[in-house]
Design a protein around this motif. Structure first.
Motif, PDB file in Angstrom:
ATOM      1  N   THR A 189       0.834  -1.208   0.000  1.00 13.07           N
ATOM      2  CA  THR A 189       0.000   0.000   0.000  1.00 13.07           C
ATOM      3  C   THR A 189       0.865   1.252   0.000  1.00 13.07           C
ATOM      4  O   THR A 189       0.533   2.256  -0.611  1.00 13.07           O
ATOM      5  N   ASP A 211       0.556   4.255  -2.526  1.00 13.84           N
ATOM      6  CA  ASP A 211       0.371   5.640  -2.068  1.00 13.84           C
ATOM      7  C   ASP A 211       1.449   6.551  -2.622  1.00 13.84           C
ATOM      8  O   ASP A 211       1.198   7.691  -3.009  1.00 13.84           O
ATOM      9  N   LEU A 212       2.640   6.030  -2.665  1.00 13.53           N
ATOM     10  CA  LEU A 212       3.772   6.844  -3.119  1.00 13.53           C
ATOM     11  C   LEU A 212       3.694   7.105  -4.621  1.00 13.53           C
ATOM     12  O   LEU A 212       4.040   8.181  -5.092  1.00 13.53           O
ATOM     13  N   GLU A 218      -1.201   6.317  -6.514  1.00 13.61           N
ATOM     14  CA  GLU A 218      -2.284   6.961  -5.745  1.00 13.61           C
ATOM     15  C   GLU A 218      -1.894   8.390  -5.367  1.00 13.61           C
ATOM     16  O   GLU A 218      -2.677   9.105  -4.766  1.00 13.61           O
ATOM     17  N   ASN A 219      -0.692   8.732  -5.690  1.00  5.41           N
ATOM     18  CA  ASN A 219      -0.178  10.047  -5.317  1.00  5.41           C
ATOM     19  C   ASN A 219      -0.693  11.092  -6.319  1.00  5.41           C
ATOM     20  O   ASN A 219      -0.428  11.002  -7.518  1.00  5.41           O
ATOM     21  N   PRO A 220      -1.478  12.045  -5.862  1.00  2.00           N
ATOM     22  CA  PRO A 220      -2.109  13.003  -6.798  1.00  2.00           C
ATOM     23  C   PRO A 220      -1.113  13.698  -7.714  1.00  2.00           C
ATOM     24  O   PRO A 220      -1.412  13.934  -8.881  1.00  2.00           O
TER      25      PRO A 220
END
Lengths: 368, 660
Positions: A180, A184-185, A188-190
């Motif tokens: 995860t 996230d890094l 999923e990182n905007p």
């Protein structure tokens, strides 16, 4: 507007290996581009004709530097098919462990490769550090970190060292626990998403036109075309795994497939370690000493699913000690050579490294 | 709940700032030596944190090579297999020159080496291994080319990649050559070894690594790797040509040679030697007669007008005759008996060497123009003086054909028989010239001797007994113990299979005779055979006495030469030491320059040694005759004649050019 010629690579954080892309840009939009694969990995196919069947294991891993095992596997399978050799059961599972570890390692590298073009170096450091742990495992199993020369015609070169299963399990558990974080890094990182979502498209028509396979194809056509499923080799028919697909191929979805495959590979390795029988790991290819091994006359196409798609060896034997002809189908040839020329124009200069990274381009495969 | 992504999510990775890094510091990967080197040359700046303990490679790592020079035999298989041609064999003449080892060791160019370890996997001796050392830095490119020893940079290093049974690339197991079963073969003189089929011969040939260790061990330096390769390629033509380069008796040597080549074979270091002898036999057995015509007659020329006489048609005589004939001389061979071949024809039994094999070799020697005069004994039918007069040079290869007696009580009994009296009769029986009744063989026999000849006698007697009585009883006694018999191991194994009983390690003391009949042989245990100086002086333990039963005793303790045919006038000029004639290494007798000797009477019994003597002497005779011819040319008229010959015969010119 004035056209400007730019060289992307070979010295560029977003460029793969020694390849470079010659870009003609107007403003920051690429108008014309072509790949110069580096000409370092030339003559491999011809070189294989000058090496005996066994000696070739020193040469074939070099056709793809970061994932050499697929070469060894495709070549070994081809020779086994020609010589009609039954590979020992245990060797099949050992090969699968190696191949899936290699898949994880290259997906990590490719995912880390997002870091270069997006400026998110943390991702690259983390991915490479984890890849390094796989290389440690490879070193323990095969004796080398990169060019393993482990999968050989007839089976594998040596059995696993004692206790290596613990190392593999430990690594897989760690990687799983960090999965995860990786998402996230990266995707999923905007800030990264802004660069890869709805960007660098690969339409279905292009897939069919160029003959793109692997992640590119699966992300565009919504069909689970994976050689491990459609034409199972080794013992892939004995293990359970899913083939992630999408019907919309932007850079984000392609990366997502890679991350999902990484999870699937973890599952495959665990199943392999569990199901692996004991027994011999290598069958004899020929009679006598290795330089006098001959392979019966014939021709064969053997292919495996690499991280970038279908990777195949076309081998012709005239019954002698050396291959008469070897042809390699590099998985990244369609998108790497033709795609860059035809479909990279239109993207922005700063997206070009992302284009190369997410499409999966490996220059030695094109050079060979 | 849908996960909300924010640009702050990745910040949780900050926790890794406080964890120990899993990467290895740059400073830690160097050995102390390399680090010092890099520091000195300002390549990197290493501070005081320099750790002298570098990261160690995995147990299996393929690092820099180590090579144990004591174990290494210099076969060069590593250089052959290297896919990057990084290895070459460098000559090291300071290494001892011994059979089974070559004076060369591998040198590796680390600019090319890809560390694939195929060289390790194919090493014939296991001397080449890989260490855990994987770092080496130097600014001199030449420093990356070196010969691995058992240390690396002068230090003992840990072992890395080594081969095991799985990764071994050699085939250590010999392809079985079918033999007749003991029960079947012991009642006939049928050849025991059936010989390889084409398929089996090629399988066996595929094991050879072409190192050539065998060539240097062979007395005639046969081109063994070349003819084995030709067999593997199914090129009998080429193989035959290679064989005849150095050996005119391949059919014989393919059956009964002492095969030093196999003893020194590189594969034999860890496995079973290549069956070189059987492969040679396979070539001859599968070469049709017309193939000989095509390939071997080509070099024979007939331009030199000189004649050579050869006395004795054994291996040495025929060897000399063949090569002299090939050089263009007229050659006459004198043989006392009715068939040419000497010990091959009248000593070795047919189950090891059938007549057909000898015929094939000798027929070809005759075919190229060697004139063999059988039933002609020098000294009886023609004198040596006559030979001296008629020929330009004479070669003696008369061998050791007389039996050597044993000086013990009772040995003068008429049923105490020498091996060389018995074996020729056995061969005549096989040919049908003698009937079973003509050969005296008792129901119980004892053979004295531990060499190949003793086994020939014992196993021939077994066969005759089986034919005569339907059962066999042969006892063999020798001074040597069973594990140090001079006979080849095959003989011992096959003899035991055929029911020969062994009483090894005992010395014969007396033939026990009662009422004119032999009852047995009295033996004392042998304590040692040679004295401190190495002379033959056996010691016995009288306490350990036994009598083995037998009605007939065969003595096979060696053979002796017969020099009756040499006239006193020549005998005065030559010296004979322990039965051997003293001569130069080429066989030329010092005070009788036209006389050459070879084979048993020069160097002692050995078949392939005889062939090599013949070959060597042929060259020496050629040189001698050429020198003679030059001396005669001094007169102008002869010179002019020679010029004329030169012009008319270009081949002669070429030969003379070669001599200078």
């Amino acid at each position: 507007m004035r056209q400007m010629k730019l060289f992307l690579g070979p010295q560029h954080p977003g460029m793969h290996g020694n390849a470079s892309v010659h870009i003609y840009a107007e403003g920051d939009i690429i108008k014309r581009s072509y790949l110069l694969p580096g000409m370092l990995h030339r003559g491999f196919e011809k070189g294989m004709e000058r090496h005996t069947w066994m000696n070739n294991i020193g040469l074939i891993p070099r056709v793809c530097v970061v994932e050499p095992d697929i070469n060894e596997m495709a070549f070994a399978m081809g020779v086994e098919m020609l010589a009609n050799i039954e590979v020992p059961e245990r060797a099949h599972y050992l090969r699968m462990v190696i191949l899936e570890l290699a898949r994880i390692s290259i997906h990590l590298m490719s995912y880390g490769g997002l870091g270069g073009p997006t400026g998110l170096y943390t991702l690259m450091y983390h991915a490479h550090a984890d890849r390094n742990r796989i290389l440690n495992i490879f070193e323990k199993i095969t004796g080398h970190r990169v060019y393993h020369m482990y999968i050989v015609p007839g089976g594998v070169r040596k059995d696993f060292p004692v206790g290596i299963e613990n190392d593999i399990h430990e690594f897989l558990n760690d990687l799983e626990s960090r999965y995860t974080e990786y998402r996230d890094l990266g995707i999923e990182n905007p800030t990264v998403l802004a660069r890869i979502k709805d960007n660098i498209m690969l339409p279905e028509s292009v897939v069919w036109e160029l003959g793109v396979t692997g992640v590119g194809m699966r992300s565009a056509v919504n069909k689970p075309y994976d050689l491990r499923k459609v034409k199972p080799y080794a013992r892939y028919s004995e293990v359970e795994f899913d083939v992630p697909v999408y019907d919309y191929s932007d850079a984000r979805n392609r990366v997502d497939i890679k991350l999902n495959e990484l999870v699937q590979s973890i599952g495959i390795i665990r199943q392999c370690l569990e199901k692996m029988p004991t027994g011999p790991v290598r069958a004899k290819v020929g009679n006598g000493q290795s330089m006098r091994w001959t392979v019966p006359k014939g021709q064969v196409y053997s292919c495996v699913e690499s991280s970038r798609g279908e990777f195949g060896y076309y081998i012709v034997s005239d019954g002698g000690t050396h291959p008469y002809r070897v042809g390699v189908r590099g998985a990244s040839y369609p998108q790497g050579l033709l795609g860059i020329e035809k479909y990279m124009p239109g993207t922005r200069i700063d997206d070009a490294p992302l284009w190369i990274d997410t499409m999966g381009v490996c220059s030695p495969e094109i050079d060979r | 709940m849908k996960k909300v992504n924010s640009i702050f999510t990745p910040w949780r990775l900050l926790k890794y700032l406080f964890k120990k890094p899993i990467t290895i510091p740059f400073t830690k990967i160097f050995t102390q030596k390399n680090a010092n080197y890099l520091n000195q040359n300002s390549i990197i700046k290493l501070n005081s944190r320099l750790d002298s303990e570098p990261r160690e490679g995995a147990d299996n790592i393929r690092g820099f090579h180590t090579n144990d020079w004591e174990e290494c035999i210099g076969c060069g298989t590593c250089a052959d297999i290297c896919p990057t041609e990084a290895i070459f064999m460098a000559e090291r003449l300071e290494l001892p020159n011994e059979d089974g080892k070559l004076q060369q060791r591998p040198t590796i160019d680390y600019g090319r080496c890809c560390f694939c370890a195929l060289c390790v996997d194919t090493c014939t001796t296991d001397s080449l291994k890989m260490s855990k050392e994987y770092i080496y830095s130097n600014s001199d490119p030449d420093a990356f080319l070196f010969m691995p020893t058992d240390t690396f940079e002068g230090q003992k290093v840990k072992e890395g990649y080594v081969k095991d049974e799985v990764s071994d690339l050699l085939d250590l197991k010999r392809v079985e050559n079918p033999h007749e079963l003991p029960e079947e073969r012991k009642s006939s003189f049928v050849e025991i070894v059936r010989g390889y089929s084409k398929e089996f011969a090629r399988l066996e040939a595929a094991r050879c690594v072409e190192c050539g260790v065998c060539t240097s061990a062979c007395p005639v330096h046969m081109h063994i790797p070349q003819y084995i390769k030709a067999i593997w390629e199914d090129d009998i033509d080429g193989a035959l040509r290679q064989v005849y380069e150095t050996n005119p008796l391949p059919g014989v040597c393919g059956r009964v040679c002492t095969h030093n080549c196999e003893t020194s074979c590189a594969i034999a270091v860890r496995g079973e030697a290549i069956a070189i002898r059987w492969l040679k036999r396979y070539i001859i057995d599968s070469a049709p007669d017309d193939m000989y015509e095509n390939i071997i007659l080509e070099p024979v020329s007939d331009v030199i007008d000189a004649k050579v006489a050869i006395v004795g048609s054994g291996p040495a005589g025929l060897g000399a005759a063949y090569y002299l004939r090939v050089m263009g001389y007229k050659v006459d061979v004198y043989e006392e008996l009715s068939l040419a071949g000497g010990v091959m024809r009248y000593g070795i039994p047919a189950y090891r060497l059938p007549d057909t094999a000898i015929d094939k070799d000798i027929n070809f020697i005759k075919h190229i123009g060697v004139n063999i005069k059988t039933n002609t004994r020098v000294g009886r039918d023609i004198t040596m003086d006559q030979l001296e007069q008629d020929y330009d040079a004479v070669f003696l290869g008369t061998g050791f054909m007389k039996p050597r007696g044993l000086n013990i009580p009772g040995a003068d009994h008429n049923r105490v028989v020498g091996a060389m009296e018995f074996l020729p009769k056995v061969r005549e029986f096989e040919r049908g010239n003698l009937s079973l009744e003509d050969i005296d063989v008792a129901e119980n026999v004892v053979v004295i001797g531990g060499g190949d000849v003793a086994f020939d006698v014992a196993r021939s007697a077994t066969r005759l007994q089986m034919l005569k009585y339907g059962k066999s009883s042969v006892k063999l006694t020798s001074l040597e113990n069973e594990d140090s018999l001079p006979a080849t191991f095959d003989e011992y194994v096959e003899g035991a299979e055929e029911g020969v009983e062994f009483f090894c390690g005992n010395g014969p003391q007396e033939v026990v005779v009662e009422n004119g009949k032999i009852l047995g042989l009295k033996l004392w245990k042998c304590l040692c055979i040679f004295d401190e100086k190495g002379g033959f002086n056996p010691e016995f333990d009288k306490e350990c006495e036994q009598i083995i039963e037998g009605e007939q005793i065969f003595i096979a303790i060696g053979q002796a030469p017969d020099y009756d045919y040499i006239p006193e006038s020549i005998k005065d000029k030559i010296s004979i030491n322990r039965g051997k004639i003293e001569a130069s290494i080429d066989g030329q007798v010092k005070d009788v320059p036209w006389l050459f000797v070879g084979g048993d009477i020069l160097r002692g019994p050995d078949l392939i040694g005889g062939v090599s003597d013949g070959h060597r002497s042929a060259k020496a005779i050629d040189a001698y005759l050429y020198e003679n011819a030059k001396k005669q040319d001094i007169s102008d008229s002869l010179k002019a004649m020679r010029e004329a010959v030169k012009e008319s015969s270009p081949e002669l010119t070429i030969r003379q050019g070669g001599k200078k």
